[in-house]
Design a protein around this motif. Structure first.
Motif, short mmCIF file in Angstrom:
data_model
loop_
_atom_site.label_atom_id
_atom_site.label_comp_id
_atom_site.label_asym_id
_atom_site.label_seq_id
_atom_site.Cartn_x
_atom_site.Cartn_y
_atom_site.Cartn_z
N MET A 83 0.83 -1.19 0.00
CA MET A 83 0.00 0.00 0.00
C MET A 83 0.87 1.25 0.00
O MET A 83 0.53 2.23 -0.64
CB MET A 83 -0.93 -0.05 1.22
N THR A 84 1.99 1.19 0.73
CA THR A 84 2.86 2.36 0.78
C THR A 84 3.51 2.61 -0.57
O THR A 84 3.80 3.76 -0.90
CB THR A 84 3.95 2.19 1.85
N LEU A 85 3.73 1.54 -1.34
CA LEU A 85 4.30 1.74 -2.68
C LEU A 85 3.34 2.51 -3.56
O LEU A 85 3.73 3.41 -4.30
CB LEU A 85 4.63 0.39 -3.32
N LEU A 86 2.06 2.17 -3.47
CA LEU A 86 1.04 2.86 -4.26
C LEU A 86 0.94 4.32 -3.83
O LEU A 86 0.86 5.23 -4.67
CB LEU A 86 -0.31 2.16 -4.11
N LEU A 87 0.96 4.55 -2.53
CA LEU A 87 0.88 5.93 -2.03
C LEU A 87 2.10 6.75 -2.44
O LEU A 87 1.98 7.93 -2.79
CB LEU A 87 0.71 5.94 -0.51
N SER A 88 3.27 6.10 -2.42
CA SER A 88 4.46 6.86 -2.81
C SER A 88 4.45 7.16 -4.30
O SER A 88 4.96 8.20 -4.73
CB SER A 88 5.72 6.09 -2.43
N LEU A 89 3.87 6.30 -5.10
CA LEU A 89 3.76 6.58 -6.53
C LEU A 89 2.80 7.75 -6.77
O LEU A 89 3.06 8.63 -7.59
CB LEU A 89 3.26 5.35 -7.29
N ILE A 90 1.66 7.74 -6.08
CA ILE A 90 0.68 8.81 -6.25
C ILE A 90 1.23 10.13 -5.69
O ILE A 90 1.13 11.19 -6.31
CB ILE A 90 -0.64 8.44 -5.57
N ASP A 91 1.83 10.04 -4.53
CA ASP A 91 2.33 11.23 -3.85
C ASP A 91 3.53 11.85 -4.56
O ASP A 91 3.62 13.05 -4.71
CB ASP A 91 2.74 10.84 -2.42
N GLY A 92 4.41 10.99 -5.03
CA GLY A 92 5.66 11.51 -5.59
C GLY A 92 5.68 11.61 -7.09
O GLY A 92 6.74 11.76 -7.67
N SER A 93 4.55 11.51 -7.75
CA SER A 93 4.57 11.56 -9.20
C SER A 93 4.89 12.98 -9.66
O SER A 93 4.23 13.94 -9.29
CB SER A 93 3.21 11.12 -9.76
N GLY A 94 5.94 13.09 -10.43
CA GLY A 94 6.34 14.38 -10.97
C GLY A 94 7.32 15.13 -10.10
O GLY A 94 7.97 16.04 -10.56
N PHE A 96 11.83 11.68 -9.71
CA PHE A 96 11.92 10.56 -10.63
C PHE A 96 12.73 9.40 -10.04
O PHE A 96 12.50 8.25 -10.36
CB PHE A 96 12.54 10.99 -11.96
N GLY A 97 13.64 9.69 -9.17
CA GLY A 97 14.44 8.65 -8.54
C GLY A 97 13.60 7.74 -7.68
O GLY A 97 13.77 6.51 -7.69
N GLN A 98 12.69 8.34 -6.93
CA GLN A 98 11.82 7.55 -6.06
C GLN A 98 10.88 6.69 -6.91
O GLN A 98 10.65 5.52 -6.62
CB GLN A 98 11.00 8.46 -5.15
N GLY A 99 10.36 7.25 -7.98
CA GLY A 99 9.49 6.48 -8.87
C GLY A 99 10.24 5.35 -9.56
O GLY A 99 9.71 4.25 -9.72
N GLY A 100 11.49 5.61 -9.95
CA GLY A 100 12.30 4.56 -10.56
C GLY A 100 12.60 3.44 -9.59
O GLY A 100 12.56 2.25 -9.95
N LEU A 101 12.89 3.81 -8.33
CA LEU A 101 13.15 2.81 -7.31
C LEU A 101 11.92 1.94 -7.05
O LEU A 101 12.01 0.72 -6.94
CB LEU A 101 13.60 3.49 -6.01
N VAL A 102 10.78 2.58 -6.99
CA VAL A 102 9.54 1.83 -6.78
C VAL A 102 9.27 0.91 -7.97
O VAL A 102 8.86 -0.24 -7.80
CB VAL A 102 8.36 2.81 -6.56
N SER A 103 9.53 1.36 -9.18
CA SER A 103 9.33 0.54 -10.38
C SER A 103 10.25 -0.67 -10.36
O SER A 103 9.83 -1.80 -10.67
CB SER A 103 9.58 1.36 -11.64
#
Length: 111
Positions: free
Chosen positions: A1-12, A15-22
């Motif tokens: 759930m935290t991965l989904l929230l971090s994607l929504i929260d940190g979109s844009g 990019f490093g955080q989004g890449g790490l989550v991916s």
């Protein structure tokens, strides 16, 4: 759930955080797939172990009689469709009679 929230929260924003989550999500998918592969491979081995398997192939045995001893045998041309069809029909008939797997070793035409 935290991965989904971090994607929504940190979109844009990052990019490093989004890449790490991916990357983590991709690794998680591959880990789950490899677990599924290991489980199915093990189940297949167990099934093979406990099922009766007859690996012996029964060759077609040609019985010679007094009528065929004087006759000449000729190798069959593999391009002859009638000979191939006759071989297939004979092997299917023999398979139905014996209920075992067979292997055609050679084809000879008896004249």
């Amino acid at each position: 759930m935290t991965l989904l929230l971090s994607l929504i929260d940190g979109s844009g924003k990052d990019f490093g955080q989004g890449g790490l989550v991916s990357v983590i999500a991709i690794l998680l998918v591959f880990a789950i797939l490899s677990v599924i592969i290991v489980i199915t491979f093990g189940a297949g081995k167990l099934i093979d172990k406990y099922t009766k398997k007859d690996d012996k192939k029964t060759p077609i045995i040609q019985k010679t009689s007094s009528n065929t001893t004087n006759q000449s045998k000729i190798d069959v041309d593999m391009n002859d469709e009638d000979a191939i069809v006759a071989t297939l029909v004979a092997s299917i008939d023999y398979r139905q009679q014996t209920k075992k797997d067979i292997k055609v070793i050679s084809i000879k035409e008896i004249k």
